[in-house]
Design a protein around this motif. Structure first.
Motif, PDB file in Angstrom:
ATOM      1  N   LEU A   1      71.551  13.706  88.318  1.00 52.38           N
ATOM      2  CA  LEU A   1      70.807  14.045  87.104  1.00 52.38           C
ATOM      3  C   LEU A   1      71.217  15.399  86.537  1.00 52.38           C
ATOM      4  O   LEU A   1      71.185  15.599  85.320  1.00 52.38           O
ATOM      5  CB  LEU A   1      69.305  14.032  87.393  1.00 52.38           C
TER       6      LEU A   1
ATOM      7  N   ILE B   1      71.965  14.885  82.581  1.00 54.36           N
ATOM      8  CA  ILE B   1      70.967  15.387  81.631  1.00 54.36           C
ATOM      9  C   ILE B   1      71.536  16.449  80.693  1.00 54.36           C
ATOM     10  O   ILE B   1      71.298  16.384  79.474  1.00 54.36           O
ATOM     11  CB  ILE B   1      69.718  15.878  82.385  1.00 54.36           C
TER      12      ILE B   1
ATOM     13  N   HIS C   1      64.140  19.566  85.667  1.00 57.20           N
ATOM     14  CA  HIS C   1      65.039  18.856  84.767  1.00 57.20           C
ATOM     15  C   HIS C   1      64.592  18.971  83.313  1.00 57.20           C
ATOM     16  O   HIS C   1      65.426  18.938  82.403  1.00 57.20           O
ATOM     17  CB  HIS C   1      65.151  17.388  85.185  1.00 57.20           C
TER      18      HIS C   1
ATOM     19  N   LEU D   1      68.951   7.134  81.731  1.00 52.01           N
ATOM     20  CA  LEU D   1      68.376   7.841  82.872  1.00 52.01           C
ATOM     21  C   LEU D   1      67.675   6.878  83.827  1.00 52.01           C
ATOM     22  O   LEU D   1      67.791   7.008  85.052  1.00 52.01           O
ATOM     23  CB  LEU D   1      67.397   8.909  82.379  1.00 52.01           C
TER      24      LEU D   1
ATOM     25  N   ILE E   1      63.209  11.928  80.045  1.00 56.05           N
ATOM     26  CA  ILE E   1      63.170  12.426  81.422  1.00 56.05           C
ATOM     27  C   ILE E   1      61.878  11.997  82.111  1.00 56.05           C
ATOM     28  O   ILE E   1      61.891  11.524  83.263  1.00 56.05           O
ATOM     29  CB  ILE E   1      63.322  13.953  81.446  1.00 56.05           C
TER      30      ILE E   1
END
Length: 296
Positions: free
Chosen positions: A58, A62, A142, A27, A112
């Protein structure tokens, strides 16, 4: 107390196996790549637009990462036989499922948050002004998205007895959400109303509100609604669009796109409830299978 013990052990195992570091590195690397490209090609892009741009890659990475983190959480213990040792101790099967959900959610959540700390630092370094509110809102959206897909993965991991079935379940689910959800909703719309919805939906061709609600049951769609509300900018959903699907474009008021008044289940807060449901319901269904499964 047993749930916390299982969760802590699961999180520590993820740290030792470098799962956490790999996810965080993925990430962070993605954010560095996106910011570097924006800085190189745009240079003076307003910092307020960064959150909306960052949301695009993302929302694809994710969910996929969360599924990978979670799909072996319980079935992996069954394959190795360690589940028998774990259940011979105080934790019950219910504790194991809940603890695995918390542990794997912790892995995804820490990764995250680490990525967004880097995003804040890079925003200040490359663009000067830091939209703290926008980035914080995007991080919250997220987190909900990641936890939802962890719930789906842990649910599959609890429900099946083999790695192959768990993998097939999470991959199929991801592909449905990414590419075929709108087709399913469009097919239901055709059965109920006798015609497919107009594509795209517009003020000139509004849609029944229940169809848009079905569309937003997709956690990726629900995330888009939540994220758009938290950062006060439109965050499009990166899913495949088909002519027979429920496709809404533009940022006109929702009242212009649906027939009649806008019901409560099309509000932003209800999309957050949908994401919470995706955290809990798949795990509960998986537990129902796991509690009577033969682990021999």
């Amino acid at each position: 107390m047993s749930i916390a013990t299982v969760a802590r052990k699961d999180f520590e195992d993820a740290v030792r196996s470098k799962m956490l570091w790999s996810l965080a590195g993925l990430l962070v690397g993605l954010i560095v790549l996106v910011y570097g490209a924006i800085w190189y090609f745009e240079g003076d892009l307003p910092s307020g637009d960064l959150a909306a741009i960052l949301a695009l890659p993302l929302q694809i990475i994710i969910p996929l990462a969360a599924l990978i983190v979670g799909y072996m959480s319980i079935v992996g213990e069954r394959r190795s036989g360690s589940i028998k040792i774990l259940l011979s101790l105080p934790p019950t099967r219910e504790d194991v499922v809940a603890g695995k959900l918390l542990g794997r959610s912790g892995v995804v959540g820490v990764a995250i948050l680490a990525a967004f700390v880097v995003a804040i630092l890079l925003t200040g370094l490359l663009f000067g002004e830091v939209p703290v509110g926008g980035l914080a809102g995007l991080a919250a959206a997220h987190l909900l998205l990641g936890f939802a897909f962890v719930g789906i993965a842990v649910g599959f991991s609890a429900a099946v007895a083999s790695r192959g079935r768990a993998m097939a379940g999470v991959v199929s689910t991801y592909l449905v959400f990414l590419g075929f959800w709108d087709v399913l909703v469009g097919g239901i719309y055709r059965i109920v109303t006798g015609s497919f919805p107009a594509s795209p939906i517009s003020p000139e061709s509004p849609i029944e509100p229940w169809a848009l609600a079905l569309k937003r049951l997709n956690p990726m769609e629900a995330y888009s609604v939540v994220a758009s509300g938290l950062i006060d900018q439109q965050v499009p959903t990166l899913t495949l669009q088909f002519p027979i699907g429920v496709n809404v474009f533009g940022d006109a008021p929702l009242e212009d796109f649906v027939v009649g008044e806008v019901p409560f289940y099309l509000s932003e807060w209800f999309s957050a409830v949908v994401l919470l449901a995706w955290i809990i319901v798949p795990v509960f269904l998986g537990y129902l299978r796991f509690r009577t499964a033969d682990l021999g």
